[in-house]
Design an enzyme around this catalytic site. Sequence first.
Site, PDB file in Angstrom:
ATOM      1  N   ASN A   9       0.877  -1.177   0.000  1.00 47.88           N
ATOM      2  CA  ASN A   9       0.000   0.000   0.000  1.00 47.88           C
ATOM      3  C   ASN A   9       0.911   1.222   0.000  1.00 47.88           C
ATOM      4  O   ASN A   9       1.511   1.540   1.022  1.00 47.88           O
ATOM      5  CB  ASN A   9      -0.893  -0.028   1.244  1.00 47.88           C
ATOM      6  CG  ASN A   9      -1.692   1.262   1.418  1.00 47.88           C
ATOM      7  OD1 ASN A   9      -1.764   2.082   0.493  1.00 47.88           O
ATOM      8  ND2 ASN A   9      -2.281   1.450   2.587  1.00 47.88           N
ATOM      9  N   LYS A  11       0.131   4.249  -0.184  1.00 50.49           N
ATOM     10  CA  LYS A  11      -0.484   5.441   0.424  1.00 50.49           C
ATOM     11  C   LYS A  11      -0.265   6.647  -0.514  1.00 50.49           C
ATOM     12  O   LYS A  11      -0.298   6.473  -1.728  1.00 50.49           O
ATOM     13  CB  LYS A  11       0.080   5.664   1.829  1.00 50.49           C
ATOM     14  CG  LYS A  11      -0.022   4.385   2.677  1.00 50.49           C
ATOM     15  CD  LYS A  11       0.291   4.574   4.135  1.00 50.49           C
ATOM     16  CE  LYS A  11       0.112   3.240   4.856  1.00 50.49           C
ATOM     17  NZ  LYS A  11       0.310   3.328   6.288  1.00 50.49           N
ATOM     18  N   HIS A  97      -9.288   1.643   5.412  1.00 47.24           N
ATOM     19  CA  HIS A  97      -7.953   1.749   6.008  1.00 47.24           C
ATOM     20  C   HIS A  97      -8.025   2.694   7.203  1.00 47.24           C
ATOM     21  O   HIS A  97      -8.799   3.660   7.199  1.00 47.24           O
ATOM     22  CB  HIS A  97      -6.944   2.273   4.971  1.00 47.24           C
ATOM     23  CG  HIS A  97      -5.531   2.170   5.456  1.00 47.24           C
ATOM     24  ND1 HIS A  97      -4.971   3.110   6.276  1.00 47.24           N
ATOM     25  CD2 HIS A  97      -4.590   1.218   5.268  1.00 47.24           C
ATOM     26  CE1 HIS A  97      -3.726   2.739   6.577  1.00 47.24           C
ATOM     27  NE2 HIS A  97      -3.471   1.592   5.978  1.00 47.24           N
ATOM     28  N   GLU A  99      -6.252   5.041   8.096  1.00 50.15           N
ATOM     29  CA  GLU A  99      -6.046   6.464   7.769  1.00 50.15           C
ATOM     30  C   GLU A  99      -7.322   7.073   7.190  1.00 50.15           C
ATOM     31  O   GLU A  99      -7.607   8.251   7.411  1.00 50.15           O
ATOM     32  CB  GLU A  99      -4.840   6.605   6.819  1.00 50.15           C
ATOM     33  CG  GLU A  99      -3.534   6.379   7.570  1.00 50.15           C
ATOM     34  CD  GLU A  99      -2.443   5.665   6.789  1.00 50.15           C
ATOM     35  OE1 GLU A  99      -2.488   5.661   5.555  1.00 50.15           O
ATOM     36  OE2 GLU A  99      -1.543   5.097   7.437  1.00 50.15           O
ATOM     37  N   GLU A 169      -4.938  -4.519  10.814  1.00 46.95           N
ATOM     38  CA  GLU A 169      -3.877  -3.533  10.983  1.00 46.95           C
ATOM     39  C   GLU A 169      -4.090  -2.799  12.310  1.00 46.95           C
ATOM     40  O   GLU A 169      -4.874  -1.839  12.366  1.00 46.95           O
ATOM     41  CB  GLU A 169      -3.895  -2.524   9.835  1.00 46.95           C
ATOM     42  CG  GLU A 169      -3.714  -3.158   8.476  1.00 46.95           C
ATOM     43  CD  GLU A 169      -3.129  -2.173   7.465  1.00 46.95           C
ATOM     44  OE1 GLU A 169      -2.123  -2.528   6.848  1.00 46.95           O
ATOM     45  OE2 GLU A 169      -3.660  -1.058   7.320  1.00 46.95           O
ATOM     46  N   GLY A 175       3.137   2.437  10.747  1.00 50.46           N
ATOM     47  CA  GLY A 175       4.100   3.512  10.558  1.00 50.46           C
ATOM     48  C   GLY A 175       4.865   3.877  11.816  1.00 50.46           C
ATOM     49  O   GLY A 175       5.523   4.912  11.881  1.00 50.46           O
ATOM     50  N   SER A 215       3.963  -2.048  10.183  1.00 45.33           N
ATOM     51  CA  SER A 215       5.421  -2.141  10.320  1.00 45.33           C
ATOM     52  C   SER A 215       5.989  -3.503   9.906  1.00 45.33           C
ATOM     53  O   SER A 215       6.919  -4.006  10.529  1.00 45.33           O
ATOM     54  CB  SER A 215       5.853  -1.788  11.746  1.00 45.33           C
ATOM     55  OG  SER A 215       5.501  -0.443  12.040  1.00 45.33           O
TER      56      SER A 215
HETATM   57  P1  13P Z   1       3.473   0.530   7.583  1.00 43.18           P
HETATM   58  O1  13P Z   1       3.933  -0.772   6.960  1.00 43.18           O
HETATM   59  O2  13P Z   1       4.191   1.714   7.053  1.00 43.18           O
HETATM   60  O3  13P Z   1       3.425   0.428   9.075  1.00 43.18           O
HETATM   61  O4  13P Z   1       1.935   0.728   7.100  1.00 43.18           O
HETATM   62  C1  13P Z   1       1.040  -0.298   7.265  1.00 43.18           C
HETATM   63  C2  13P Z   1      -0.198   0.019   6.527  1.00 43.18           C
HETATM   64  O5  13P Z   1      -0.956   0.887   6.921  1.00 43.18           O
HETATM   65  C3  13P Z   1      -0.488  -0.720   5.291  1.00 43.18           C
HETATM   66  O6  13P Z   1      -1.771  -0.465   4.826  1.00 43.18           O
END
Ligand code: 13P
Length: 254
Positions: A9, A11, A97, A99, A169, A175, A215
């Site tokens: 992903n 983003k 997601h 976010e 997640e 992140g 992560s």
């Molecule tokens: P990270 O791998 O950067 O922690 O992000 C995970 C994520 O939100 C994947 O959709």
Amino acid sequence: MGKPLFAGNWKMNKGVAETREFFEKFLPLTKDIDFENREIMIAPPFISLSVASEIVKDSKISLGAQNACWAKKGAFTGEISPVMLKELGVKYVILGHSERRHIFGESNELIAKRVKGVYEEGLIPVLCVGETLEEREKGITFEVVENQLKEGLKEIGNLDGAELVIAYEPVWAIGTGKTATPSQAEEVHSFIRQILGEMYGKNVADVIRILYGGSVKPGNIKELIVQPNIDGVLVGGASLEPESFFEICKVEIS
Ligand code: 13P
């Protein structure tokens, strides 16, 4: 069981030029990957989907989008329709997601509509669920995840399992460099499988792929992927570099 899915992903990273650069390095690396026993998916930002689609069309890489509207077309400023995604050969759509939920205020109600629209268009929703740190500390992880699952899927009746992917997640692991331990992740994954079993029957639940995200890195993929209920990963930061994403995708699968 479906093939384990290794999903990137991106983003809000990589425009057209950077997308080209990524694939120039990534595609040659994947030459020795056995696509019989795993699938790789990349979800670039909308604006880069078209170029990514051209680049991957003769490869085994699947394409994902990071969101989609429920409607086929119409007055939905700023949205992208599942029909438009299908035209580009997109196979998966990440929905709900954290976010989208926490930064942009997307509710379970809205996410359920998106899931239905995407599903009905023949695309595979990747429904994301996961608790915040506060919720984990309060001991309500299972309640939160169960609610997000049931609410997000409430518009979908019967399915055969291959048409749906769930991504667990934990918000506190996204992140942050903090990964859930393999046993913390497995505990929630097996709970998710149980809820899906109650909703759709065990046979269907057994083939729904449940991805872990938060992560994921080359250094922790091995211990995560061996867990019985982890059927793949959804990778953010580490999917941005061709080498690190490749390191994750090529992990040995028993
Ligand atoms: P990270 O791998 O950067 O922690 O992000 C995970 C994520 O939100 C994947 O959709």
